[in-house]
Design an enzyme around this catalytic site. Structure first.
Site, PDB file in Angstrom:
ATOM      1  N   CYS A  59      67.155 129.685 -26.651  1.00 55.25           N
ATOM      2  CA  CYS A  59      68.182 129.150 -27.516  1.00 55.25           C
ATOM      3  C   CYS A  59      69.182 130.231 -28.123  1.00 55.25           C
ATOM      4  CB  CYS A  59      67.746 127.909 -28.381  1.00 55.25           C
ATOM      5  SG  CYS A  59      66.592 126.966 -27.710  1.00 55.25           S
ATOM      6  N   ARG A  62      70.369 134.697 -22.446  1.00 51.64           N
ATOM      7  CA  ARG A  62      69.457 134.441 -23.090  1.00 51.64           C
ATOM      8  C   ARG A  62      68.560 133.388 -22.028  1.00 51.64           C
ATOM      9  NH1 ARG A  62      68.807 135.729 -28.667  1.00 51.64           N
ATOM     10  NH2 ARG A  62      67.516 134.027 -28.895  1.00 51.64           N
ATOM     11  N   TRP A  71      67.442 125.840 -24.552  1.00 48.38           N
ATOM     12  CA  TRP A  71      66.528 125.978 -23.311  1.00 48.38           C
ATOM     13  C   TRP A  71      65.615 125.167 -23.690  1.00 48.38           C
ATOM     14  CZ3 TRP A  71      61.244 127.544 -22.918  1.00 48.38           C
ATOM     15  CH2 TRP A  71      61.152 127.996 -21.558  1.00 48.38           C
ATOM     16  N   ASN A 106      66.628 127.032 -32.825  1.00 51.21           N
ATOM     17  CA  ASN A 106      66.105 127.890 -31.956  1.00 51.21           C
ATOM     18  C   ASN A 106      64.664 127.861 -32.427  1.00 51.21           C
ATOM     19  OD1 ASN A 106      64.866 129.822 -30.069  1.00 51.21           O
ATOM     20  ND2 ASN A 106      65.987 131.386 -31.054  1.00 51.21           N
ATOM     21  N   GLY A 107      63.641 127.635 -31.639  1.00 50.35           N
ATOM     22  CA  GLY A 107      62.194 127.570 -32.116  1.00 50.35           C
ATOM     23  C   GLY A 107      61.409 126.353 -31.875  1.00 50.35           C
ATOM     24  N   GLU A 166      55.218 144.879 -10.794  1.00 47.27           N
ATOM     25  CA  GLU A 166      56.543 144.680 -11.016  1.00 47.27           C
ATOM     26  C   GLU A 166      57.524 144.437 -10.007  1.00 47.27           C
ATOM     27  OE1 GLU A 166      57.896 144.210 -13.977  1.00 47.27           O
ATOM     28  OE2 GLU A 166      60.075 144.675 -13.715  1.00 47.27           O
ATOM     29  N   LYS A 210      59.598 140.964 -10.086  1.00 46.23           N
ATOM     30  CA  LYS A 210      60.963 141.041  -9.784  1.00 46.23           C
ATOM     31  C   LYS A 210      61.621 139.995  -8.726  1.00 46.23           C
ATOM     32  CE  LYS A 210      62.475 142.245 -12.676  1.00 46.23           C
ATOM     33  NZ  LYS A 210      61.933 142.959 -13.734  1.00 46.23           N
ATOM     34  N   GLU A 269      61.264 136.422  -9.872  1.00 46.09           N
ATOM     35  CA  GLU A 269      62.026 135.618 -10.807  1.00 46.09           C
ATOM     36  C   GLU A 269      63.359 135.482 -10.310  1.00 46.09           C
ATOM     37  OE1 GLU A 269      62.077 137.755 -14.395  1.00 46.09           O
ATOM     38  OE2 GLU A 269      62.391 139.496 -13.706  1.00 46.09           O
ATOM     39  N   HIS A 321      38.446 142.812  -0.575  1.00 43.92           N
ATOM     40  CA  HIS A 321      37.547 141.923  -1.428  1.00 43.92           C
ATOM     41  C   HIS A 321      38.024 140.459  -1.467  1.00 43.92           C
ATOM     42  CE1 HIS A 321      35.176 145.321  -2.405  1.00 43.92           C
ATOM     43  NE2 HIS A 321      36.283 145.850  -2.799  1.00 43.92           N
ATOM     44  N   LYS A 360      65.910 135.129 -21.210  1.00 45.61           N
ATOM     45  CA  LYS A 360      65.876 136.688 -21.559  1.00 45.61           C
ATOM     46  C   LYS A 360      64.787 136.789 -22.582  1.00 45.61           C
ATOM     47  CE  LYS A 360      67.019 140.855 -21.225  1.00 45.61           C
ATOM     48  NZ  LYS A 360      66.456 141.419 -20.115  1.00 45.61           N
TER      49      LYS A 360
HETATM   50  O1  M6R Z   1      61.720 141.380 -24.610  1.00 44.41           O
HETATM   51  P1  M6R Z   1      60.467 141.670 -23.989  1.00 44.41           P
HETATM   52  O2  M6R Z   1      60.391 142.832 -23.312  1.00 44.41           O
HETATM   53  O3  M6R Z   1      59.482 141.312 -25.032  1.00 44.41           O
HETATM   54  O4  M6R Z   1      60.211 140.338 -22.673  1.00 44.41           O
HETATM   55  C1  M6R Z   1      58.882 140.576 -22.290  1.00 44.41           C
HETATM   56  C2  M6R Z   1      59.272 139.423 -20.820  1.00 44.41           C
HETATM   57  O5  M6R Z   1      59.659 138.273 -21.118  1.00 44.41           O
HETATM   58  C3  M6R Z   1      60.121 140.307 -20.056  1.00 44.41           C
HETATM   59  O6  M6R Z   1      59.713 141.300 -19.634  1.00 44.41           O
HETATM   60  C4  M6R Z   1      60.285 139.247 -18.693  1.00 44.41           C
HETATM   61  O7  M6R Z   1      59.061 139.480 -17.784  1.00 44.41           O
HETATM   62  C5  M6R Z   1      61.363 139.930 -17.681  1.00 44.41           C
HETATM   63  N1  M6R Z   1      62.298 138.526 -17.405  1.00 44.41           N
HETATM   64  C6  M6R Z   1      61.144 140.509 -16.471  1.00 44.41           C
HETATM   65  O8  M6R Z   1      62.267 140.848 -15.709  1.00 44.41           O
END
Ligand code: M6R
Length: 617
Positions: free
Chosen positions: A2, A27, A74, A100-101, A488, A492, A495, A511, A612
């Site tokens: 949020c 965000r 969110w 937010n929270g 990673e 990527k 997501e 395995h 984000k």
């Molecule tokens: O702000 P942070 O680095 O703590 O965030 C951690 C993850 O939420 C963040 O890296 C997330 O996996 C990204 N969307 C990846 O692209």
């Protein structure tokens, strides 16, 4: 997650709020709303969906007021609908809140209010009711005092922002375990979830600390603790400007941020290795260090705690710390750490990695370790963030604002930051001669130029993305420093293009996972020249023999051999150090994911269901 913004003292407050919400879009959210307070009514407009739904609705009913608050939600409690969107107004129409929270005890609080109708399914609405009730009981209603009376009843995490009819130009905010920034400039008061929303108005901001409450008006800002005693927030000046937070001609923030990596790495390396006095040996240094170097020299174990992409950077950090500093390192998903019994003591160093510095899982894990007297070093991008403030030492990644949900330049700079910490620990433990450190630092300085060369592959990568954009399932394999990059790469792709992807240590294939391989499967193999290259070639042959198409990422020194075994080889420049290789090899995977997602028509910068900054557990 949020986003919150409040403005008081401007004739066009609602326009300013909508512009701020636009900047908070990154965000992640699924509904948005505003409330205008002109002292006669609290006029709320809120809509499920993207901000365009809200601005469309506002076009039909423009709101004029000098104060208001806005929110991007969110969804956690209650579906993303118009009625669950914030702001929420209590039944008497006197107070509105955005939140937010998560208010964990909202059900018991609701029950305590008796037979009251709620207009939403959210946890947040109850807070508006509680504050409204307090105002009713006061001879001289005061929003600030009413909020302070309600806060002790709340369990969970919150940044809350209120506006009330009794005092329309006063906004009251409260913070506990969710970020909240306040600012005052040119007779206007502001609050927001993060500085991105305020950067167009001022760079001088203050981050509230947990338990602080603030009264914001056109005259200024008063901050107190929960008991009402004056308190000092964390004041700082943002070191980037509006330009850095804009797309600057790129189609998406993600692409802009991928191309900013050479500069971001350069900035992260800048001035790290200097002589404290003329004539003395150069030494590496962090940005802030509140841990005695002698204590660091006695560390016998390291935990790296992080989430998502930051966790993958931490996996590279582990290799560097074990290799250079000779300390055993465990890398752990931050959300798991405090729910088991980790063996932590004052000789354990915790390295918490977070782009935002506001990821609640990482903050909570770090604070769990601090409770057991372990020193915490943060690798963080956002200056003044909660994690950076609470840690005993900070290495800032100087990547500049990262707006796209998919992390790119934060990742590569986190790897560089982890390598620096590996060297730093080697230095304080006397494991390396100054000349050795100087040699490695000199080599790391070559990364930005090498990154420029990798970015030149963009055209070739786009063609590959055309070819593979409809592949339902992709397997990424790697070993040693290639494994975190395989992970990673899979993250990527998942997501932003919503395609199924998994990563495996290449040696694990036999395995189990190799059972998935059949003719037409796509395997992306991280196969830079280095001490595990020959092993990778064997693993590539194994999947190829079972019909997989192989896209291999090699380096100048490994390409010739790879071409015999892979369907396509992307050739990267040789990394200046084997442990710096991941900084280069991740970039083609970022570009592949970007192009696949855009070719598939996905919303690259704001992928579905993701936020984000993950400020709830
Ligand atoms: O702000 P942070 O680095 O703590 O965030 C951690 C993850 O939420 C963040 O890296 C997330 O996996 C990204 N969307 C990846 O692209």
């Amino acid at each position: 997650m949020c986003g919150i913004i409040g403005i008081t003292g401007r004739d066009d407050a609602i326009d300013g709020i909508v512009a701020g919400l636009k900047r908070l879009e990154y965000r992640g959210y699924d509904s948005a709303g505003v409330v205008a307070n002109d002292g006669r009514d609290l006029r709320v407009v809120k809509r499920a969906g993207k901000l365009e739904q809200l601005t469309g609705a506002l076009a039909g009913q423009p709101l004029a007021s000098r104060a208001g608050i806005g929110h991007t939600r969110w969804a956690t409690h209650g579906a993303p609908t118009d009625r669950n969107a914030h702001p929420h107004v209590e039944p008497a129409g006197r107070v509105a809140v955005v939140h937010n929270g998560i208010i964990e005890n909202y059900q018991s609080l609701k029950a305590g209010l008796g037979d009251v109708r709620f207009a939403s399914d959210t946890d947040s609405e109850v807070v508006a009711h509680l504050v409204g009730r307090e105002l009713e009981t006061m001879d001289a209603p005061d929003l600030f005092d009413a909020v302070r009376r309600v806060l002790p009843q709340l369990r969970g995490a919150y940044s809350l922002c209120f506006t009330a009819l009794d005092d329309p130009e006063t906004i009251v905010v409260a913070k506990y375990e969710a970020p909240l920034i306040v600012a005052h400039a040119d007779g206007v008061g502001y609050c927001a979830s993060d500085v991105t929303a305020l950067i167009a108005y001022t760079r001088d901001v203050a981050a509230l600390r947990d338990g602080q409450v603030a009264r914001i008006s056109p005259d200024g800002i008063e901050v107190t603790d929960a008991e009402g005693a004056l308190a000092e927030p964390h004041r700082y000046t943002v070191n980037w400007d509006l330009d850095a937070a804009e797309k600057q001609g790129y189609d998406h923030f993600m692409l802009k941020e991928i191309f900013e990596q050479p500069q971001a790495v350069l900035d992260t390396l800048l001035d790290r290795y200097t002589a404290p006095e003329p004539g003395s040996s150069p030494r590496l240094h962090l940005d802030e260090l509140r841990i005695d170097e002698l204590d660091l020299a006695r560390i016998d174990k390291v935990f790296v705690l992080a989430c998502g992409t930051s966790l993958h950077a931490g996996m590279v950090g582990k290799l560097a710390i074990e290799h250079w500093a000779g300390i055993p390192v465990d890398v752990e998903v931050a959300s798991e750490f405090r729910y088991r019994d980790p063996i932590v003591d004052p000789h354990t160093l915790v390295i918490a990695i977070s782009q935002s510095g506001e990821t609640v899982d990482t903050i909570a894990a770090a604070s769990h370790a601090r409770d057991q007297r372990a020193p915490v070093l943060a690798i963080c991008n956002v200056v003044g963030s909660t994690l950076a403030r609470e840690a005993d030492g900070v290495l800032y990644t100087h990547a500049g604002p990262e707006v796209a949900v998919a992390s790119t330049k934060a990742f590569t700079t986190q790897i560089v930051g982890s390598l620096l910490i590996g060297l730093y620990l080697a230095q304080v433990r006397g494991r390396m001669y100054a000349t050795e450190t100087a040699d490695i630092i000199a080599r790391l300085q070559q990364i930005p130029t090498a990154l420029e060369r990798v970015l030149e592959l963009d055209g070739e990568i786009r063609e590959l993305a055309e070819r593979y954009k409809d592949t339902d399932y992709t397997m990424f394999i790697g070993r040693h420093a290639g494994l975190p990059i395989a992970m990673e790469g899979a993250l990527k792709l998942k997501e932003i293009s919503y395609l199924h992807a998994e990563a495996f240590p290449a040696g694990e294939m036999k395995h189990g996972p190799i059972a998935l391989i059949e003719p037409g499967s796509l395997v992306v193999a991280l196969a830079s020249a280095g001490h595990v290259f020959a092993k990778m070639v064997s693993n590539i042959q194994e999947v190829r023999a079972r019909g997989a198409s192989v896209l291999a990422l090699g380096t100048d020194g490994s390409t010739a051999e790879l071409k015999e075994h892979a369907d396509h080889v992307l050739t990267l420049p040789e990394a200046p150090h084997e442990l710096a290789g991941p900084v280069l090899s991740v970039v083609p995977l970022q570009l592949v994911s970007y192009h696949v997602a855009t070719l598939r028509g996905e919303d690259v910068d704001q992928p579905r269901n993701l936020a984000k900054t993950v400020t709830v557990e």
